[in-house]
Motif scaffolding. Structure first.
Motif, PDB file in Angstrom:
ATOM      1  N   ILE A 178       0.833  -1.206   0.000  1.00 36.90           N
ATOM      2  CA  ILE A 178       0.000   0.000   0.000  1.00 36.90           C
ATOM      3  C   ILE A 178       0.868   1.256   0.000  1.00 36.90           C
ATOM      4  O   ILE A 178       0.556   2.251  -0.660  1.00 36.90           O
ATOM      5  N   THR A 179       1.981   1.194   0.746  1.00 42.00           N
ATOM      6  CA  THR A 179       2.874   2.362   0.853  1.00 42.00           C
ATOM      7  C   THR A 179       3.682   2.577  -0.422  1.00 42.00           C
ATOM      8  O   THR A 179       4.125   3.690  -0.713  1.00 42.00           O
ATOM      9  N   GLY A 180       3.871   1.487  -1.192  1.00 38.38           N
ATOM     10  CA  GLY A 180       4.630   1.592  -2.435  1.00 38.38           C
ATOM     11  C   GLY A 180       6.111   1.347  -2.257  1.00 38.38           C
ATOM     12  O   GLY A 180       6.928   1.885  -3.008  1.00 38.38           O
ATOM     13  N   CYS A 181       6.465   0.530  -1.276  1.00 39.78           N
ATOM     14  CA  CYS A 181       7.883   0.194  -1.054  1.00 39.78           C
ATOM     15  C   CYS A 181       8.043  -1.314  -1.074  1.00 39.78           C
ATOM     16  O   CYS A 181       7.067  -2.063  -1.033  1.00 39.78           O
ATOM     17  N   SER A 182       9.279  -1.763  -1.133  1.00 39.15           N
ATOM     18  CA  SER A 182       9.545  -3.194  -1.155  1.00 39.15           C
ATOM     19  C   SER A 182       9.258  -3.811   0.211  1.00 39.15           C
ATOM     20  O   SER A 182       9.213  -3.119   1.235  1.00 39.15           O
ATOM     21  N   ASN A 183       9.093  -5.122   0.207  1.00 39.92           N
ATOM     22  CA  ASN A 183       8.835  -5.830   1.463  1.00 39.92           C
ATOM     23  C   ASN A 183      10.012  -5.691   2.422  1.00 39.92           C
ATOM     24  O   ASN A 183       9.828  -5.555   3.641  1.00 39.92           O
ATOM     25  N   TRP A 184      11.244  -5.714   1.872  1.00 41.18           N
ATOM     26  CA  TRP A 184      12.430  -5.591   2.736  1.00 41.18           C
ATOM     27  C   TRP A 184      12.477  -4.226   3.411  1.00 41.18           C
ATOM     28  O   TRP A 184      12.823  -4.122   4.593  1.00 41.18           O
ATOM     29  N   VAL A 185      12.096  -3.166   2.697  1.00 41.49           N
ATOM     30  CA  VAL A 185      12.025  -1.834   3.303  1.00 41.49           C
ATOM     31  C   VAL A 185      10.986  -1.849   4.428  1.00 41.49           C
ATOM     32  O   VAL A 185      11.210  -1.283   5.507  1.00 41.49           O
ATOM     33  N   GLY A 186       9.874  -2.528   4.193  1.00 40.22           N
ATOM     34  CA  GLY A 186       8.847  -2.631   5.228  1.00 40.22           C
ATOM     35  C   GLY A 186       9.351  -3.334   6.470  1.00 40.22           C
ATOM     36  O   GLY A 186       9.052  -2.920   7.600  1.00 40.22           O
ATOM     37  N   VAL A 187      10.140  -4.396   6.275  1.00 40.47           N
ATOM     38  CA  VAL A 187      10.717  -5.117   7.419  1.00 40.47           C
ATOM     39  C   VAL A 187      11.664  -4.203   8.193  1.00 40.47           C
ATOM     40  O   VAL A 187      11.657  -4.184   9.432  1.00 40.47           O
ATOM     41  N   ARG A 188      12.477  -3.417   7.484  1.00 40.74           N
ATOM     42  CA  ARG A 188      13.394  -2.479   8.145  1.00 40.74           C
ATOM     43  C   ARG A 188      12.624  -1.465   8.986  1.00 40.74           C
ATOM     44  O   ARG A 188      12.989  -1.180  10.136  1.00 40.74           O
ATOM     45  N   ILE A 189      11.551  -0.927   8.413  1.00 43.72           N
ATOM     46  CA  ILE A 189      10.746   0.057   9.140  1.00 43.72           C
ATOM     47  C   ILE A 189      10.095  -0.601  10.355  1.00 43.72           C
ATOM     48  O   ILE A 189      10.035  -0.010  11.441  1.00 43.72           O
ATOM     49  N   PHE A 190       9.624  -1.837  10.191  1.00 44.15           N
ATOM     50  CA  PHE A 190       9.000  -2.583  11.283  1.00 44.15           C
ATOM     51  C   PHE A 190       9.974  -2.765  12.445  1.00 44.15           C
ATOM     52  O   PHE A 190       9.656  -2.471  13.600  1.00 44.15           O
ATOM     53  N   TYR A 191      11.185  -3.225  12.138  1.00 44.90           N
ATOM     54  CA  TYR A 191      12.186  -3.433  13.185  1.00 44.90           C
ATOM     55  C   TYR A 191      12.587  -2.107  13.832  1.00 44.90           C
ATOM     56  O   TYR A 191      12.780  -2.024  15.050  1.00 44.90           O
ATOM     57  N   ASN A 192      12.735  -1.075  13.018  1.00 45.46           N
ATOM     58  CA  ASN A 192      13.090   0.244  13.549  1.00 45.46           C
ATOM     59  C   ASN A 192      12.019   0.750  14.505  1.00 45.46           C
ATOM     60  O   ASN A 192      12.323   1.323  15.566  1.00 45.46           O
ATOM     61  N   ALA A 193      10.746   0.533  14.146  1.00 45.06           N
ATOM     62  CA  ALA A 193       9.639   0.988  14.994  1.00 45.06           C
ATOM     63  C   ALA A 193       9.609   0.226  16.315  1.00 45.06           C
ATOM     64  O   ALA A 193       9.284   0.797  17.362  1.00 45.06           O
ATOM     65  N   LEU A 194       9.961  -1.057  16.284  1.00 40.70           N
ATOM     66  CA  LEU A 194      10.033  -1.831  17.520  1.00 40.70           C
ATOM     67  C   LEU A 194      11.167  -1.318  18.405  1.00 40.70           C
ATOM     68  O   LEU A 194      11.017  -1.185  19.623  1.00 40.70           O
ATOM     69  N   TRP A 195      12.320  -1.034  17.795  1.00 37.20           N
ATOM     70  CA  TRP A 195      13.463  -0.536  18.567  1.00 37.20           C
ATOM     71  C   TRP A 195      13.115   0.771  19.262  1.00 37.20           C
ATOM     72  O   TRP A 195      13.437   0.962  20.437  1.00 37.20           O
ATOM     73  N   HIS A 196      12.453   1.663  18.543  1.00 42.24           N
ATOM     74  CA  HIS A 196      12.143   2.981  19.090  1.00 42.24           C
ATOM     75  C   HIS A 196      10.791   3.033  19.820  1.00 42.24           C
ATOM     76  O   HIS A 196      10.308   4.112  20.158  1.00 42.24           O
ATOM     77  N   LYS A 198       7.816   2.597  18.871  1.00 44.65           N
ATOM     78  CA  LYS A 198       6.636   3.080  18.163  1.00 44.65           C
ATOM     79  C   LYS A 198       5.635   1.940  17.991  1.00 44.65           C
ATOM     80  O   LYS A 198       4.434   2.158  17.868  1.00 44.65           O
ATOM     81  N   LEU A 199       6.167   0.725  17.957  1.00 42.54           N
ATOM     82  CA  LEU A 199       5.367  -0.492  18.009  1.00 42.54           C
ATOM     83  C   LEU A 199       5.749  -1.262  19.267  1.00 42.54           C
ATOM     84  O   LEU A 199       6.901  -1.201  19.706  1.00 42.54           O
ATOM     85  N   THR A 200       4.806  -1.972  19.827  1.00 39.35           N
ATOM     86  CA  THR A 200       5.101  -2.833  20.976  1.00 39.35           C
ATOM     87  C   THR A 200       4.748  -4.272  20.617  1.00 39.35           C
ATOM     88  O   THR A 200       4.019  -4.527  19.656  1.00 39.35           O
ATOM     89  N   TRP A 201       5.270  -5.201  21.398  1.00 39.78           N
ATOM     90  CA  TRP A 201       4.935  -6.605  21.234  1.00 39.78           C
ATOM     91  C   TRP A 201       5.150  -7.298  22.578  1.00 39.78           C
ATOM     92  O   TRP A 201       5.700  -6.695  23.519  1.00 39.78           O
ATOM     93  N   ASP A 202       4.701  -8.513  22.675  1.00 39.54           N
ATOM     94  CA  ASP A 202       4.912  -9.296  23.887  1.00 39.54           C
ATOM     95  C   ASP A 202       6.355  -9.782  23.879  1.00 39.54           C
ATOM     96  O   ASP A 202       6.678 -10.791  23.263  1.00 39.54           O
ATOM     97  N   TRP A 203       7.230  -9.049  24.577  1.00 38.86           N
ATOM     98  CA  TRP A 203       8.661  -9.323  24.484  1.00 38.86           C
ATOM     99  C   TRP A 203       9.092 -10.579  25.230  1.00 38.86           C
ATOM    100  O   TRP A 203      10.260 -10.939  25.208  1.00 38.86           O
ATOM    101  N   VAL A 218       1.397  -7.543  18.702  1.00 42.57           N
ATOM    102  CA  VAL A 218       1.990  -6.377  18.021  1.00 42.57           C
ATOM    103  C   VAL A 218       0.923  -5.306  17.876  1.00 42.57           C
ATOM    104  O   VAL A 218      -0.193  -5.566  17.416  1.00 42.57           O
ATOM    105  N   CYS A 219       1.270  -4.086  18.262  1.00 45.73           N
ATOM    106  CA  CYS A 219       0.323  -2.974  18.094  1.00 45.73           C
ATOM    107  C   CYS A 219       1.097  -1.656  18.141  1.00 45.73           C
ATOM    108  O   CYS A 219       2.239  -1.609  18.598  1.00 45.73           O
ATOM    109  N   LEU A 220       0.445  -0.607  17.648  1.00 48.43           N
ATOM    110  CA  LEU A 220       1.046   0.723  17.738  1.00 48.43           C
ATOM    111  C   LEU A 220       1.089   1.162  19.200  1.00 48.43           C
ATOM    112  O   LEU A 220       0.156   0.910  19.957  1.00 48.43           O
ATOM    113  N   ASN A 221       2.172   1.818  19.567  1.00 50.96           N
ATOM    114  CA  ASN A 221       2.337   2.291  20.937  1.00 50.96           C
ATOM    115  C   ASN A 221       1.748   3.687  21.038  1.00 50.96           C
ATOM    116  O   ASN A 221       2.353   4.662  20.629  1.00 50.96           O
TER     117      ASN A 221
END
Length: 222
Positions: A178-196, A198-203, A218-221
């Motif tokens: 939907i965003t118009g980027c590759s899946n790998w870019v999406g994975v990078r953004i996903f991991y970055n959001a978890l690090w910072h 912006k997303l949370t998960w059951d760690w 997984v959900c938005l923080n």
């Protein structure tokens, strides 16, 4: 530690560093921090501790602290320093000699009004530590991806709402399309959001993207 090589001597030190690096209250981290030799010799004499020496030559060896971290106190806004010793063994399993060496570090912390912490392997051997090791390389995004990430996160939130029981990997792929980027870019953004956070998960769980986002919580923080 931004922009310089970090020297870590064990897996537990790596995990401790990752926790410090992700803490937004941490201003800087100094690893393998040397205790001045004249100070440790003085403390050793007063406490009746045999000061550590270099093997064979028997000259006094400089003692190093695993980490000295500069943090902002969230209640006062003031800067404070923390001395952190990392040990594989549990505290009750430490040898008497190790306890003596740690006493030199604790005395240094006390002398300079630093807070002293002993962190053991069992506290660091967690799923969170393993996941942080995976996320660390994605902590920084180039500017163009940092800008894109806002749209991607919005689309990812929509994918979670529409299909919460789909595999997390599927939701990442859908948001990327939907965003118009590759899946790998999406994975990078996903991991970055978890690090910072912006997303949370059951760690307490291993971060397996083939699991449903609802199972990983997984959900938005907000």
């Amino acid at each position: 530690t931004q922009g310089r090589l970090v020297h870590l001597l064990s897996q537990n030190e790596l995990w401790m560093y990752l926790h410090l690096a992700r803490n937004p209250l941490v201003v800087d981290v100094y690893e393998q921090y040397a205790v001045p030799l004249d100070f440790s010799l003085s403390v050793a004499r007063e406490a009746g501790i045999k000061h550590p020496t270099h093997l064979h030559v028997k000259t006094p060896a400089i003692q190093t602290i695993d980490f000295v971290a500069e943090l902002i106190n969230p209640e006062t806004g003031e800067y404070e320093y923390h001395v952190i010793a990392v040990k594989h063994e549990e505290e009750h399993d430490l040898s008497f000699r190790t306890i003596e060496k740690l006493a030199l570090q604790e005395a240094y912390a006390l002398e300079y009004n630093m807070k002293y912490h002993l962190v053991t392997g069992s506290e660091l051997r967690t799923e969170l530590s393993v996941t942080l090791e995976r996320l660390y390389r994605h902590r920084d995004l180039p500017q163009y991806l940092a800008t894109l990430s806002q749209s991607w996160l919005s689309n990812f939130a929509g994918a979670l709402t529409d299909s919460p029981n789909e595999q997390t990997a599927h939701s990442i792929s859908e948001a990327s399309e939907i965003t118009g980027c590759s899946n790998w870019v999406g994975v990078r953004i996903f991991y970055n959001a978890l690090w910072h956070k912006k997303l949370t998960w059951d760690w307490t769980q291993s971060l397996k993207l083939e699991m449903a986002a609802s199972d990983l919580e997984v959900c938005l923080n907000d």
